[in-house]
Design a protein around this motif. Structure first.
Motif, PDB file in Angstrom:
ATOM      1  N   HIS B  13       0.834  -1.202   0.000  1.00  0.00           N
ATOM      2  CA  HIS B  13       0.000   0.000   0.000  1.00  0.00           C
ATOM      3  C   HIS B  13       0.868   1.249   0.000  1.00  0.00           C
ATOM      4  O   HIS B  13       0.618   2.208  -0.724  1.00  0.00           O
ATOM      5  CB  HIS B  13      -0.925   0.016   1.211  1.00  0.00           C
ATOM      6  CG  HIS B  13      -1.769   1.243   1.270  1.00  0.00           C
ATOM      7  ND1 HIS B  13      -2.934   1.376   0.549  1.00  0.00           N
ATOM      8  CD2 HIS B  13      -1.598   2.423   1.914  1.00  0.00           C
ATOM      9  CE1 HIS B  13      -3.446   2.577   0.766  1.00  0.00           C
ATOM     10  NE2 HIS B  13      -2.657   3.228   1.597  1.00  0.00           N
ATOM     11  N   PHE B  14       1.898   1.231   0.812  1.00  0.00           N
ATOM     12  CA  PHE B  14       2.790   2.394   0.854  1.00  0.00           C
ATOM     13  C   PHE B  14       3.537   2.588  -0.444  1.00  0.00           C
ATOM     14  O   PHE B  14       3.900   3.711  -0.785  1.00  0.00           O
ATOM     15  CB  PHE B  14       3.755   2.296   2.025  1.00  0.00           C
ATOM     16  CG  PHE B  14       3.448   3.324   3.040  1.00  0.00           C
ATOM     17  CD1 PHE B  14       2.308   3.176   3.817  1.00  0.00           C
ATOM     18  CD2 PHE B  14       4.235   4.452   3.184  1.00  0.00           C
ATOM     19  CE1 PHE B  14       1.965   4.158   4.733  1.00  0.00           C
ATOM     20  CE2 PHE B  14       3.888   5.427   4.104  1.00  0.00           C
ATOM     21  CZ  PHE B  14       2.762   5.274   4.884  1.00  0.00           C
ATOM     22  N   GLY B  15       3.768   1.503  -1.142  1.00  0.00           N
ATOM     23  CA  GLY B  15       4.371   1.648  -2.464  1.00  0.00           C
ATOM     24  C   GLY B  15       3.472   2.493  -3.349  1.00  0.00           C
ATOM     25  O   GLY B  15       3.907   3.460  -3.950  1.00  0.00           O
ATOM     26  N   GLU B  16       2.192   2.128  -3.390  1.00  0.00           N
ATOM     27  CA  GLU B  16       1.252   2.874  -4.230  1.00  0.00           C
ATOM     28  C   GLU B  16       1.174   4.325  -3.786  1.00  0.00           C
ATOM     29  O   GLU B  16       1.245   5.249  -4.589  1.00  0.00           O
ATOM     30  CB  GLU B  16      -0.159   2.264  -4.148  1.00  0.00           C
ATOM     31  CG  GLU B  16      -0.248   0.775  -4.423  1.00  0.00           C
ATOM     32  CD  GLU B  16       0.384   0.381  -5.747  1.00  0.00           C
ATOM     33  OE1 GLU B  16       0.293   1.162  -6.705  1.00  0.00           O
ATOM     34  OE2 GLU B  16       1.003  -0.701  -5.807  1.00  0.00           O
ATOM     35  N   MET B  17       1.017   4.529  -2.501  1.00  0.00           N
ATOM     36  CA  MET B  17       0.858   5.881  -1.988  1.00  0.00           C
ATOM     37  C   MET B  17       2.132   6.701  -2.165  1.00  0.00           C
ATOM     38  O   MET B  17       2.093   7.849  -2.569  1.00  0.00           O
ATOM     39  CB  MET B  17       0.476   5.844  -0.501  1.00  0.00           C
ATOM     40  CG  MET B  17      -0.966   5.487  -0.296  1.00  0.00           C
ATOM     41  SD  MET B  17      -2.050   6.605  -1.268  1.00  0.00           S
ATOM     42  CE  MET B  17      -3.414   5.528  -1.643  1.00  0.00           C
ATOM     43  N   GLY B  18       3.241   6.064  -1.850  1.00  0.00           N
ATOM     44  CA  GLY B  18       4.522   6.753  -1.953  1.00  0.00           C
ATOM     45  C   GLY B  18       4.687   7.397  -3.314  1.00  0.00           C
ATOM     46  O   GLY B  18       5.217   8.500  -3.428  1.00  0.00           O
ATOM     47  N   SER B  19       4.171   6.706  -4.341  1.00  0.00           N
ATOM     48  CA  SER B  19       4.374   7.241  -5.678  1.00  0.00           C
ATOM     49  C   SER B  19       3.622   8.561  -5.856  1.00  0.00           C
ATOM     50  O   SER B  19       3.941   9.354  -6.719  1.00  0.00           O
ATOM     51  CB  SER B  19       3.941   6.225  -6.725  1.00  0.00           C
ATOM     52  OG  SER B  19       2.544   6.103  -6.720  1.00  0.00           O
ATOM     53  N   LYS B  20       2.619   8.804  -5.007  1.00  0.00           N
ATOM     54  CA  LYS B  20       1.921  10.088  -5.076  1.00  0.00           C
ATOM     55  C   LYS B  20       2.607  11.136  -4.220  1.00  0.00           C
ATOM     56  O   LYS B  20       2.202  12.288  -4.179  1.00  0.00           O
ATOM     57  CB  LYS B  20       0.479   9.932  -4.584  1.00  0.00           C
ATOM     58  CG  LYS B  20      -0.221   8.755  -5.222  1.00  0.00           C
ATOM     59  CD  LYS B  20      -1.715   8.979  -5.316  1.00  0.00           C
ATOM     60  CE  LYS B  20      -2.286   7.978  -6.300  1.00  0.00           C
ATOM     61  NZ  LYS B  20      -3.689   8.186  -6.594  1.00  0.00           N
ATOM     62  N   TRP B  21       3.594  10.705  -3.490  1.00  0.00           N
ATOM     63  CA  TRP B  21       4.247  11.639  -2.577  1.00  0.00           C
ATOM     64  C   TRP B  21       5.660  12.000  -3.003  1.00  0.00           C
ATOM     65  O   TRP B  21       6.461  12.431  -2.202  1.00  0.00           O
ATOM     66  CB  TRP B  21       4.237  11.080  -1.165  1.00  0.00           C
ATOM     67  CG  TRP B  21       2.969  11.446  -0.486  1.00  0.00           C
ATOM     68  CD1 TRP B  21       1.842  10.699  -0.429  1.00  0.00           C
ATOM     69  CD2 TRP B  21       2.669  12.672   0.169  1.00  0.00           C
ATOM     70  NE1 TRP B  21       0.859  11.393   0.226  1.00  0.00           N
ATOM     71  CE2 TRP B  21       1.336  12.596   0.605  1.00  0.00           C
ATOM     72  CE3 TRP B  21       3.412  13.842   0.438  1.00  0.00           C
ATOM     73  CZ2 TRP B  21       0.719  13.658   1.290  1.00  0.00           C
ATOM     74  CZ3 TRP B  21       2.796  14.876   1.112  1.00  0.00           C
ATOM     75  CH2 TRP B  21       1.465  14.774   1.534  1.00  0.00           C
ATOM     76  N   GLY B  22       5.959  11.754  -4.257  1.00  0.00           N
ATOM     77  CA  GLY B  22       7.232  12.265  -4.753  1.00  0.00           C
ATOM     78  C   GLY B  22       8.307  11.231  -5.009  1.00  0.00           C
ATOM     79  O   GLY B  22       9.335  11.562  -5.576  1.00  0.00           O
ATOM     80  N   PHE B  23       8.102   9.998  -4.565  1.00  0.00           N
ATOM     81  CA  PHE B  23       9.077   8.987  -4.955  1.00  0.00           C
ATOM     82  C   PHE B  23       8.362   7.813  -5.586  1.00  0.00           C
ATOM     83  O   PHE B  23       7.144   7.714  -5.502  1.00  0.00           O
ATOM     84  CB  PHE B  23       9.949   8.534  -3.782  1.00  0.00           C
ATOM     85  CG  PHE B  23       9.306   8.631  -2.448  1.00  0.00           C
ATOM     86  CD1 PHE B  23       9.613   9.679  -1.593  1.00  0.00           C
ATOM     87  CD2 PHE B  23       8.396   7.681  -2.038  1.00  0.00           C
ATOM     88  CE1 PHE B  23       9.006   9.773  -0.354  1.00  0.00           C
ATOM     89  CE2 PHE B  23       7.783   7.774  -0.794  1.00  0.00           C
ATOM     90  CZ  PHE B  23       8.093   8.829   0.037  1.00  0.00           C
ATOM     91  N   ASN B  24       9.098   6.920  -6.221  1.00  0.00           N
ATOM     92  CA  ASN B  24       8.399   5.877  -6.969  1.00  0.00           C
ATOM     93  C   ASN B  24       8.008   4.673  -6.100  1.00  0.00           C
ATOM     94  O   ASN B  24       8.330   4.609  -4.920  1.00  0.00           O
ATOM     95  CB  ASN B  24       9.198   5.466  -8.198  1.00  0.00           C
ATOM     96  CG  ASN B  24      10.458   4.745  -7.842  1.00  0.00           C
ATOM     97  OD1 ASN B  24      10.514   3.999  -6.874  1.00  0.00           O
ATOM     98  ND2 ASN B  24      11.498   4.959  -8.620  1.00  0.00           N
ATOM     99  N   ARG B  25       7.321   3.758  -6.736  1.00  0.00           N
ATOM    100  CA  ARG B  25       6.732   2.650  -5.998  1.00  0.00           C
ATOM    101  C   ARG B  25       7.745   1.863  -5.168  1.00  0.00           C
ATOM    102  O   ARG B  25       7.552   1.639  -3.968  1.00  0.00           O
ATOM    103  CB  ARG B  25       6.008   1.722  -6.985  1.00  0.00           C
ATOM    104  CG  ARG B  25       5.087   0.726  -6.372  1.00  0.00           C
ATOM    105  CD  ARG B  25       4.154   0.132  -7.422  1.00  0.00           C
ATOM    106  NE  ARG B  25       4.886  -0.139  -8.661  1.00  0.00           N
ATOM    107  CZ  ARG B  25       5.609  -1.231  -8.882  1.00  0.00           C
ATOM    108  NH1 ARG B  25       5.698  -2.163  -7.959  1.00  0.00           N
ATOM    109  NH2 ARG B  25       6.245  -1.390 -10.013  1.00  0.00           N
ATOM    110  N   THR B  26       8.827   1.447  -5.814  1.00  0.00           N
ATOM    111  CA  THR B  26       9.786   0.623  -5.072  1.00  0.00           C
ATOM    112  C   THR B  26      10.459   1.403  -3.945  1.00  0.00           C
ATOM    113  O   THR B  26      10.726   0.842  -2.879  1.00  0.00           O
ATOM    114  CB  THR B  26      10.851   0.008  -6.001  1.00  0.00           C
ATOM    115  OG1 THR B  26      11.291   0.980  -6.925  1.00  0.00           O
ATOM    116  CG2 THR B  26      10.289  -1.186  -6.731  1.00  0.00           C
TER     117      THR B  26
END
Lengths: 183, 183
Positions: B13-26
């Motif tokens: 889930h954090f992978g998906e969200m992280g991508s909206k917060w400026g860094f990519n999924r991995t």
DNA sequence: ACGAACTTTCAGACATTTCTGAAAGTTTAG
DNA sequence: CTAAACTTTCAGAAATGTCTGAAAGTTCGT
């Protein structure tokens, strides 16, 4: 339609930035152009001003509507749809924040709540759950605080903002009083 | 290394969200895993736990370091580098906000300031500049307010947050007093 | 019911981002 | 100096995201 050079750099910059705020470059440009243009624009005007396809404008408008950022209006005797940015700059910021919260924070909170309901299976899950709880609490705090801010009128917000450094002073007084009572 | 099912859903889930917060999924996944894992992890452990390539981990770690979110440590007699998430959840949130401000708000403010220095050439540029001024003022307000919040201790913040609805009451009293004085 | 004036949709072209894995680089021990 | 144990880099593959333009859809006046 052409844009003046100055307005163009604003529009382009917002295109780049917009893409970091949840919508893509052209949507950002469209919105920027609508914000700095006093009279409503048609889809064709947007397309020609930004040199993008008519289809792209249509999809962009749909996206902006889903963010509740544009309004459609009509001119009597004219079939075209005219678009304009909704509300004041403050309204826009509010809308973007709220929309982002719905799309990013709320799903996370729901995932966290579910995970926190289950009992940890081992040592490592105990630690993991503690960190999840921390994040959950932080997000809830921020969410409710944001909701509180949204309820304030722009004037009240101005007052609060101008309070600036005053906030920490106010708090330290409050806390001293509080701890005295306890003694 | 494997992750428990529960922790895995958090990480994904954090992978998906992280991508909206400026860094990519991995990168998001790597960070999430580091946050919920008590002991530091090696690059190879991250790679195997997340099923991503060793090279990808290396780049991700670099990214997280540029965000000041991870720390490297060593174990005597062991050549490997061990990574762990830095600080409390509050520190993390602070860091991410500040980093985002630097990358997204500051450049915008600088563009706006430059555009506002020049004299408007015509009617339409006058309106455009007014909107730019609005945005500029809003961003400055938010920026300085955020800086103020960062200066507060976590405890003070807690107090402020719990104040909740109290804020608007406090402000309305303040404003009534203020307007009475004026009369 | 028809055509004019518009808008929307969407397949495929194009562009950008992310990821892999092999090769090159670095560090340490002996 | 060399080998072992690691990390970093980076070219190109894969995945994802965006844009165009032609075709389909909608709405309105006659």
């Amino acid at each position: 339609m052409e844009i003046s050079e100055k307005n163009q750099s604003f529009v382009y910059h917002f295109g780049e930035m917009g893409s970091k705020w949840g919508f893509n470059r052209t949507v950002g440009q469209m919105y920027a152009l609508l914000v700095i243009t006093e009279n409503p624009l048609t889809a064709n005007e947007l397309a020609s001003a930004l040199s993008i396809s008519r289809g792209n404008v249509s999809m962009g408008i749909k996206e902006l509507q889903s963010w509740q950022l544009v309004q459609v209006s009509h001119i009597p005797g004219d079939r075209k749809e005219y678009y304009r940015a909704i509300g004041s700059v403050w309204d826009m910021a509010n809308t973007v924040f709220e929309e982002r919260r719905k799309r990013e924070v709320d799903p996370t909170l729901s995932v966290l709540r579910n995970l926190l309901l289950e009992a940890p299976q081992d040592e490592s899950e105990v630690y993991a759950q503690q960190r999840m709880q921390d994040i959950h609490d932080l997000l809830e705090m921020v969410t409710s605080w944001a909701a509180e801010l949204q309820r304030l009128s722009p004037e009240q917000l101005g007052t609060l903002m101008k309070l600036g450094a005053g906030v920490s002073k106010m708090l330290s007084v409050k806390q001293q009083l509080f701890s005295n009572k306890k003694d």
